[in-house]
Design a protein around this motif. Structure first.
Motif, PDB file in Angstrom:
ATOM      1  N   LEU A 106       0.855  -1.266   0.001  1.00  0.00           N
ATOM      2  CA  LEU A 106      -0.327  -0.302  -0.398  1.00  0.00           C
ATOM      3  C   LEU A 106       0.946   1.107  -0.165  1.00  0.00           C
ATOM      4  O   LEU A 106       0.913   2.247  -0.609  1.00  0.00           O
ATOM      5  CB  LEU A 106      -1.296   0.211   1.607  1.00  0.00           C
ATOM      6  N   SER A 107       2.040   0.981   0.951  1.00  0.00           N
ATOM      7  CA  SER A 107       2.505   1.923   0.807  1.00  0.00           C
ATOM      8  C   SER A 107       3.692   2.511  -0.803  1.00  0.00           C
ATOM      9  O   SER A 107       4.361   2.983  -0.766  1.00  0.00           O
ATOM     10  CB  SER A 107       3.607   2.732   2.112  1.00  0.00           C
ATOM     11  N   ARG A 108       3.480   1.395  -1.132  1.00  0.00           N
ATOM     12  CA  ARG A 108       4.605   1.757  -2.304  1.00  0.00           C
ATOM     13  C   ARG A 108       6.162   1.344  -2.541  1.00  0.00           C
ATOM     14  O   ARG A 108       6.794   2.113  -2.848  1.00  0.00           O
ATOM     15  CB  ARG A 108       4.276   2.662  -3.424  1.00  0.00           C
ATOM     16  N   GLY A 109       6.398   0.850  -1.280  1.00  0.00           N
ATOM     17  CA  GLY A 109       8.230   0.643  -0.726  1.00  0.00           C
ATOM     18  C   GLY A 109       8.541   1.697  -0.152  1.00  0.00           C
ATOM     19  O   GLY A 109       9.607   2.108  -0.134  1.00  0.00           O
ATOM     20  N   GLY A 110       7.298   2.567   0.605  1.00  0.00           N
ATOM     21  CA  GLY A 110       7.547   3.349   1.788  1.00  0.00           C
ATOM     22  C   GLY A 110       7.869   2.498   3.284  1.00  0.00           C
ATOM     23  O   GLY A 110       8.531   3.149   4.368  1.00  0.00           O
ATOM     24  N   MET A 111       8.091   0.934   3.482  1.00  0.00           N
ATOM     25  CA  MET A 111       8.654   0.090   3.782  1.00  0.00           C
ATOM     26  C   MET A 111       9.276  -0.549   3.579  1.00  0.00           C
ATOM     27  O   MET A 111       9.418  -1.099   2.536  1.00  0.00           O
ATOM     28  CB  MET A 111       7.949  -0.347   5.179  1.00  0.00           C
ATOM     29  N   GLY A 112      10.263  -1.397   3.973  1.00  0.00           N
ATOM     30  CA  GLY A 112      11.300  -2.222   3.453  1.00  0.00           C
ATOM     31  C   GLY A 112      10.457  -3.731   4.132  1.00  0.00           C
ATOM     32  O   GLY A 112       9.682  -4.336   5.086  1.00  0.00           O
ATOM     33  N   TRP A 113      11.019  -4.620   2.894  1.00  0.00           N
ATOM     34  CA  TRP A 113      10.840  -5.699   3.283  1.00  0.00           C
ATOM     35  C   TRP A 113      11.080  -6.315   4.684  1.00  0.00           C
ATOM     36  O   TRP A 113      10.839  -7.834   5.261  1.00  0.00           O
ATOM     37  CB  TRP A 113      11.093  -6.700   2.481  1.00  0.00           C
ATOM     38  N   GLY A 114      12.048  -6.270   4.905  1.00  0.00           N
ATOM     39  CA  GLY A 114      13.385  -6.796   6.768  1.00  0.00           C
ATOM     40  C   GLY A 114      12.484  -6.622   7.042  1.00  0.00           C
ATOM     41  O   GLY A 114      12.507  -7.756   8.330  1.00  0.00           O
ATOM     42  N   ASP A 115      11.374  -5.426   7.516  1.00  0.00           N
ATOM     43  CA  ASP A 115      10.393  -5.410   9.208  1.00  0.00           C
ATOM     44  C   ASP A 115       9.887  -6.371   8.439  1.00  0.00           C
ATOM     45  O   ASP A 115       8.907  -7.366   9.753  1.00  0.00           O
ATOM     46  CB  ASP A 115       9.543  -4.614   8.713  1.00  0.00           C
ATOM     47  N   ALA A 116       8.380  -6.911   7.484  1.00  0.00           N
ATOM     48  CA  ALA A 116       7.907  -8.585   7.421  1.00  0.00           C
ATOM     49  C   ALA A 116       9.015  -9.523   7.359  1.00  0.00           C
ATOM     50  O   ALA A 116       8.128 -10.584   8.048  1.00  0.00           O
ATOM     51  CB  ALA A 116       7.302  -8.217   5.810  1.00  0.00           C
ATOM     52  N   SER A 117      10.378  -9.514   6.715  1.00  0.00           N
ATOM     53  CA  SER A 117      10.553 -10.674   7.179  1.00  0.00           C
ATOM     54  C   SER A 117      10.832 -10.852   8.766  1.00  0.00           C
ATOM     55  O   SER A 117      10.705 -12.161   9.729  1.00  0.00           O
ATOM     56  CB  SER A 117      11.847 -10.505   6.740  1.00  0.00           C
ATOM     57  N   PHE A 118      11.559  -9.863   9.774  1.00  0.00           N
ATOM     58  CA  PHE A 118      11.275  -9.819  11.406  1.00  0.00           C
ATOM     59  C   PHE A 118       9.963 -10.021  11.696  1.00  0.00           C
ATOM     60  O   PHE A 118      10.199 -11.192  12.350  1.00  0.00           O
ATOM     61  CB  PHE A 118      11.659  -7.960  11.026  1.00  0.00           C
ATOM     62  N   MET A 119       9.178  -9.350  11.551  1.00  0.00           N
ATOM     63  CA  MET A 119       7.519 -10.237  12.061  1.00  0.00           C
ATOM     64  C   MET A 119       7.745 -11.835  11.830  1.00  0.00           C
ATOM     65  O   MET A 119       6.018 -11.889  12.602  1.00  0.00           O
ATOM     66  CB  MET A 119       6.168  -8.802  11.712  1.00  0.00           C
TER      67      MET A 119
END
Length: 268
Positions: free
Chosen positions: A169-182
């Motif tokens: 939704l943010s179109r890259g405003g947040m990195g995928w590392g945060d998703a991997s962490f959670m």
């Protein structure tokens, strides 16, 4: 008496792990190997640190935060991380004792610390440090049967999925590392504990942003960035220690027994 001795032992082990996690995070950010024969050195003069200079907390205090060879300052980050890890290990043992929950919390806490450090230092979250604790957590969950493993898989999907939606939704405003962490932490916490950890982490981050805005360190619309993983880590750790108590309170307060079920499956 034995319990106090074990708490002291856990505190010492936690400080040692904190020292090691500092090395892992810093060298990974710099692209250096943190395993093998490379010795710890002063970053200013290259002085190879002796065993007495590597004693967690004590060495930093006795050296007054300076290199014994050149007198350069040693970042306070090192001793703070060692103290934090010592306190975390002591709290984990104090709450869970010697149990599967204690083991999985210790593994999860290592992931919390190293991912927080890399995010603070460079803004990067290394997938390997996010995923490996989750895999180990799923293996430990086998002790509680396949229901425990399924709960871990649901938690991993939930943790990763929440951030995947935000990233898209943010179109890259947040990195995928945060998703991997959670996702990795979700495998350890399970579905409902993951949701609680996410909520607490976002609340912690929000309160910190408000505080930073009040003291003028962060300004609205200026484009300041704040690492998210450390706050998610706070939420995850609070959940690991007090999650059962929080859900028990919610169950008693709102009588939603089917929603606020307590205890990880493998703890029963």
């Amino acid at each position: 008496m034995i319990r106090i001795q074990n708490m002291i032992i856990f505190g010492i082990i936690g400080a040692c792990f904190g020292s090691f996690l500092n090395v892992i995070a810093h060298r990974s950010v710099e692209g250096r190997s943190w395993w093998g024969s490379e010795r710890s050195k002063c970053e200013s003069c290259g002085h190879v640190l002796s065993a007495l200079e590597l004693v967690p907390v004590l060495s930093w205090l006795l050296l007054r935060g300076r290199c014994r060879s050149c007198g350069a300052k040693i970042s306070v980050r090192y001793v703070l991380v060692e103290i934090v890890c010592s306190v975390m290990a002591t709290m984990i043992y104090s709450h869970w004792g010697l149990s599967w929950a204690c083991l999985i919390c210790c593994i999860g806490s290592c992931g919390l610390i190293v991912n927080s450090l890399t995010d603070i230092e460079s803004g990067d979250v290394f997938d390997v440090f996010a995923v490996v604790p989750g895999i180990i957590g799923l293996m430990i969950r086998i002790a509680g049967g396949w229901s425990g493993v399924l709960d871990g898989l649901e938690g991993a999907l939930c943790g990763w999925g929440i951030f995947a939606v935000i990233i898209l939704l943010s179109r890259g405003g947040m990195g995928w590392g945060d998703a991997s962490f959670m996702g990795g932490m979700g495998a350890i916490l399970g579905l409902k504990f993951t949701l609680l950890a996410f909520y607490l982490g976002v609340m912690a981050g929000g309160l910190w942003v408000i505080f930073m805005m009040l003291i003028g360190r962060v300004k609205w619309g200026r484009g300041d960035t704040i690492p998210l993983v450390p706050f998610l880590a706070v939420g995850c750790f609070i959940t690991m220690i007090f999650g059962d108590d929080i859900f028990t309170y919610l169950d008693m307060r709102f009588t939603y027994a089917d929603i606020f079920s307590t205890s990880w499956p493998f703890l029963k």
